[in-house]
Every structure is written in structure tokens, then in C-alpha cells.
Design a protein around this motif. Structure first.
Motif, PDB file in Angstrom:
ATOM      1  N   PHE A   2      41.642  28.207  39.200  1.00  0.00           N
ATOM      2  CA  PHE A   2      40.378  27.782  39.801  1.00  0.00           C
ATOM      3  C   PHE A   2      39.430  28.966  39.968  1.00  0.00           C
ATOM      4  CE2 PHE A   2      37.770  27.316  43.631  1.00  0.00           C
ATOM      5  CZ  PHE A   2      36.979  26.258  43.231  1.00  0.00           C
ATOM      6  N   ASP A   3      39.937  30.109  40.456  1.00  0.00           N
ATOM      7  CA  ASP A   3      39.089  31.282  40.659  1.00  0.00           C
ATOM      8  C   ASP A   3      38.401  31.696  39.371  1.00  0.00           C
ATOM      9  OD1 ASP A   3      39.538  31.471  43.348  1.00  0.00           O
ATOM     10  OD2 ASP A   3      41.027  33.064  43.199  1.00  0.00           O
ATOM     11  N   HIS A   4      39.165  31.700  38.277  1.00  0.00           N
ATOM     12  CA  HIS A   4      38.598  32.099  36.991  1.00  0.00           C
ATOM     13  C   HIS A   4      37.526  31.102  36.547  1.00  0.00           C
ATOM     14  CE1 HIS A   4      38.210  33.849  33.041  1.00  0.00           C
ATOM     15  NE2 HIS A   4      38.405  32.662  32.517  1.00  0.00           N
ATOM     16  N   GLU A   5      37.804  29.817  36.707  1.00  0.00           N
ATOM     17  CA  GLU A   5      36.821  28.787  36.319  1.00  0.00           C
ATOM     18  C   GLU A   5      35.555  28.908  37.151  1.00  0.00           C
ATOM     19  OE1 GLU A   5      38.568  24.878  36.376  1.00  0.00           O
ATOM     20  OE2 GLU A   5      40.219  25.554  35.108  1.00  0.00           O
ATOM     21  N   GLU A   6      35.712  29.135  38.444  1.00  0.00           N
ATOM     22  CA  GLU A   6      34.558  29.280  39.328  1.00  0.00           C
ATOM     23  C   GLU A   6      33.763  30.532  38.940  1.00  0.00           C
ATOM     24  OE1 GLU A   6      33.456  29.726  44.049  1.00  0.00           O
ATOM     25  OE2 GLU A   6      35.473  29.112  43.509  1.00  0.00           O
ATOM     26  N   TRP A   7      34.482  31.632  38.665  1.00  0.00           N
ATOM     27  CA  TRP A   7      33.814  32.877  38.272  1.00  0.00           C
ATOM     28  C   TRP A   7      33.020  32.666  36.981  1.00  0.00           C
ATOM     29  CZ3 TRP A   7      32.893  36.464  34.604  1.00  0.00           C
ATOM     30  CH2 TRP A   7      32.384  37.688  35.017  1.00  0.00           C
ATOM     31  N   MET A   8      33.632  32.012  36.009  1.00  0.00           N
ATOM     32  CA  MET A   8      32.963  31.782  34.721  1.00  0.00           C
ATOM     33  C   MET A   8      31.738  30.870  34.890  1.00  0.00           C
ATOM     34  SD  MET A   8      34.272  33.690  32.442  1.00  0.00           S
ATOM     35  CE  MET A   8      33.383  33.030  31.042  1.00  0.00           C
ATOM     36  N   TYR A  47      33.276  45.550  42.667  1.00  0.00           N
ATOM     37  CA  TYR A  47      33.222  46.717  41.789  1.00  0.00           C
ATOM     38  C   TYR A  47      33.414  47.999  42.598  1.00  0.00           C
ATOM     39  CZ  TYR A  47      31.342  50.132  38.473  1.00  0.00           C
ATOM     40  OH  TYR A  47      31.161  51.217  37.650  1.00  0.00           O
ATOM     41  N   LYS A  48      32.747  48.075  43.761  1.00  0.00           N
ATOM     42  CA  LYS A  48      32.909  49.257  44.629  1.00  0.00           C
ATOM     43  C   LYS A  48      34.357  49.423  45.063  1.00  0.00           C
ATOM     44  CE  LYS A  48      28.422  49.592  46.884  1.00  0.00           C
ATOM     45  NZ  LYS A  48      27.715  49.335  48.143  1.00  0.00           N
ATOM     46  N   LEU A  49      34.995  48.319  45.437  1.00  0.00           N
ATOM     47  CA  LEU A  49      36.408  48.367  45.838  1.00  0.00           C
ATOM     48  C   LEU A  49      37.263  48.894  44.684  1.00  0.00           C
ATOM     49  CD1 LEU A  49      36.734  44.971  47.767  1.00  0.00           C
ATOM     50  CD2 LEU A  49      36.788  47.275  48.758  1.00  0.00           C
ATOM     51  N   LEU A  50      36.981  48.399  43.483  1.00  0.00           N
ATOM     52  CA  LEU A  50      37.711  48.822  42.291  1.00  0.00           C
ATOM     53  C   LEU A  50      37.565  50.331  42.089  1.00  0.00           C
ATOM     54  CD1 LEU A  50      39.285  47.686  39.768  1.00  0.00           C
ATOM     55  CD2 LEU A  50      37.077  47.719  38.609  1.00  0.00           C
ATOM     56  N   PRO A  55      42.199  47.150  46.661  1.00  0.00           N
ATOM     57  CA  PRO A  55      42.374  45.825  46.063  1.00  0.00           C
ATOM     58  C   PRO A  55      41.024  45.170  45.769  1.00  0.00           C
ATOM     59  CG  PRO A  55      43.829  46.101  47.948  1.00  0.00           C
ATOM     60  CD  PRO A  55      42.911  47.300  47.925  1.00  0.00           C
ATOM     61  N   SER A  56      40.889  44.663  44.556  1.00  0.00           N
ATOM     62  CA  SER A  56      39.631  44.069  44.121  1.00  0.00           C
ATOM     63  C   SER A  56      39.917  42.881  43.215  1.00  0.00           C
ATOM     64  CB  SER A  56      38.819  45.114  43.354  1.00  0.00           C
ATOM     65  OG  SER A  56      37.717  44.521  42.708  1.00  0.00           O
ATOM     66  N   LYS A  57      39.013  41.903  43.272  1.00  0.00           N
ATOM     67  CA  LYS A  57      39.141  40.749  42.376  1.00  0.00           C
ATOM     68  C   LYS A  57      38.471  41.018  41.030  1.00  0.00           C
ATOM     69  CE  LYS A  57      39.218  37.491  46.195  1.00  0.00           C
ATOM     70  NZ  LYS A  57      38.481  36.479  46.935  1.00  0.00           N
ATOM     71  N   MET A  58      37.801  42.169  40.906  1.00  0.00           N
ATOM     72  CA  MET A  58      37.119  42.527  39.655  1.00  0.00           C
ATOM     73  C   MET A  58      38.161  42.880  38.593  1.00  0.00           C
ATOM     74  SD  MET A  58      34.208  43.068  38.033  1.00  0.00           S
ATOM     75  CE  MET A  58      33.021  42.967  39.369  1.00  0.00           C
ATOM     76  N   ASN A  60      38.977  43.782  34.342  1.00  0.00           N
ATOM     77  CA  ASN A  60      38.318  44.419  33.200  1.00  0.00           C
ATOM     78  C   ASN A  60      37.535  43.395  32.392  1.00  0.00           C
ATOM     79  OD1 ASN A  60      39.093  47.052  33.691  1.00  0.00           O
ATOM     80  ND2 ASN A  60      41.003  46.837  32.549  1.00  0.00           N
ATOM     81  N   PHE A  61      38.078  42.193  32.295  1.00  0.00           N
ATOM     82  CA  PHE A  61      37.408  41.110  31.564  1.00  0.00           C
ATOM     83  C   PHE A  61      36.051  40.795  32.213  1.00  0.00           C
ATOM     84  CE2 PHE A  61      36.761  36.452  31.031  1.00  0.00           C
ATOM     85  CZ  PHE A  61      36.562  36.448  29.662  1.00  0.00           C
ATOM     86  N   HIS A  62      36.055  40.646  33.548  1.00  0.00           N
ATOM     87  CA  HIS A  62      34.813  40.367  34.274  1.00  0.00           C
ATOM     88  C   HIS A  62      33.820  41.518  34.094  1.00  0.00           C
ATOM     89  CE1 HIS A  62      37.177  37.614  37.265  1.00  0.00           C
ATOM     90  NE2 HIS A  62      36.941  37.022  36.115  1.00  0.00           N
ATOM     91  N   LEU A  63      34.327  42.726  34.224  1.00  0.00           N
ATOM     92  CA  LEU A  63      33.494  43.918  34.089  1.00  0.00           C
ATOM     93  C   LEU A  63      32.812  43.969  32.723  1.00  0.00           C
ATOM     94  CD1 LEU A  63      32.801  46.351  35.814  1.00  0.00           C
ATOM     95  CD2 LEU A  63      34.821  47.506  34.910  1.00  0.00           C
ATOM     96  N   GLN A  64      33.572  43.688  31.690  1.00  0.00           N
ATOM     97  CA  GLN A  64      33.012  43.706  30.329  1.00  0.00           C
ATOM     98  C   GLN A  64      31.926  42.640  30.165  1.00  0.00           C
ATOM     99  OE1 GLN A  64      36.418  43.253  27.795  1.00  0.00           O
ATOM    100  NE2 GLN A  64      37.050  45.384  28.028  1.00  0.00           N
ATOM    101  N   LEU A  65      32.167  41.454  30.694  1.00  0.00           N
ATOM    102  CA  LEU A  65      31.164  40.386  30.585  1.00  0.00           C
ATOM    103  C   LEU A  65      29.887  40.747  31.333  1.00  0.00           C
ATOM    104  CD1 LEU A  65      33.284  37.113  30.923  1.00  0.00           C
ATOM    105  CD2 LEU A  65      32.199  38.032  28.871  1.00  0.00           C
ATOM    106  N   LEU A  66      30.034  41.304  32.536  1.00  0.00           N
ATOM    107  CA  LEU A  66      28.862  41.678  33.323  1.00  0.00           C
ATOM    108  C   LEU A  66      28.065  42.789  32.633  1.00  0.00           C
ATOM    109  CD1 LEU A  66      30.430  41.551  36.889  1.00  0.00           C
ATOM    110  CD2 LEU A  66      28.704  39.995  35.967  1.00  0.00           C
ATOM    111  N   GLU A  67      28.788  43.775  32.109  1.00  0.00           N
ATOM    112  CA  GLU A  67      28.114  44.887  31.427  1.00  0.00           C
ATOM    113  C   GLU A  67      27.414  44.409  30.160  1.00  0.00           C
ATOM    114  OE1 GLU A  67      31.325  47.698  31.095  1.00  0.00           O
ATOM    115  OE2 GLU A  67      30.777  48.672  32.988  1.00  0.00           O
TER     116      GLU A  67
END
Length: 87
Positions: A2-8, A47-50, A55-58, A60-67
């Protein structure tokens, strides 16, 4: 998950915003989708936490998409303060 679907889903909202306005700096009072600015602020927080090794929910996949769409991962000066002030 669910988290991934919501994020996407939010990410696709950001992509639509970017294609309409040619930037990703979503104003805190964006009437069509007020939650999008809060989501964007949360991505910066994660991202700051990362970066701090916390601990961060960010992912690498999310980071790449955002960038990929030029999302500013660092706060524009004062935006974090403004967000806290409005809470």
C-alpha cells in the motif's frame, strides 16, 4: 504494498504538476491538491533523515524518480519554517 502504491500515486500527481508548471515547487495552498505540498515536504524530510543515516522511508528508487523530474530535495529557504508555522 500500500505504501508503495500511495507513494507512486502522489509521485504521478507531482509529475502532472511538473508538466503543467515546469517546476516541482508545489505551493502550500495548491487548491487542486493540497496534500501534494505536504507530501513534497515529507519527501524532503525523509531525504534529510537518509542523509543523516537515520531510519527513512526514502528508497533509492524513490530518489531516482524524484531526481528524474528535477525535484528539489533540499528546502527552499524558509519553506520548512512556513510549513511548521501553518500547522
Amino acid at each position: 504494498s500500500f505504501d508503495h502504491e500511495e507513494w507512486m500515486s502522489r509521485y504521478m500527481d507531482l509529475v502532472r504538476f511538473h508538466s503543467q508548471f515546469q517546476h516541482t515547487d508545489v505551493p502550500l495552498t495548491y487548491p487542486p491538491n493540497c496534500d501534494l505540498a505536504l507530501w513534497a515536504a515529507e519527501q524532503r524530510k525523509q531525504y534529510k533523515l537518509l542523509l543523516r543515516g537515520k531510519p527513512s522511508k526514502m528508497t533509492n528508487f524513490h530518489l531516482q524518480l524524484l531526481e528524474k523530474i528535477g525535484f528539489q530535495l533540499k528546502d527552499s529557504e524558509g519553506s520548512e519554517w512556513k510549513l511548521r508555522f501553518q500547522e
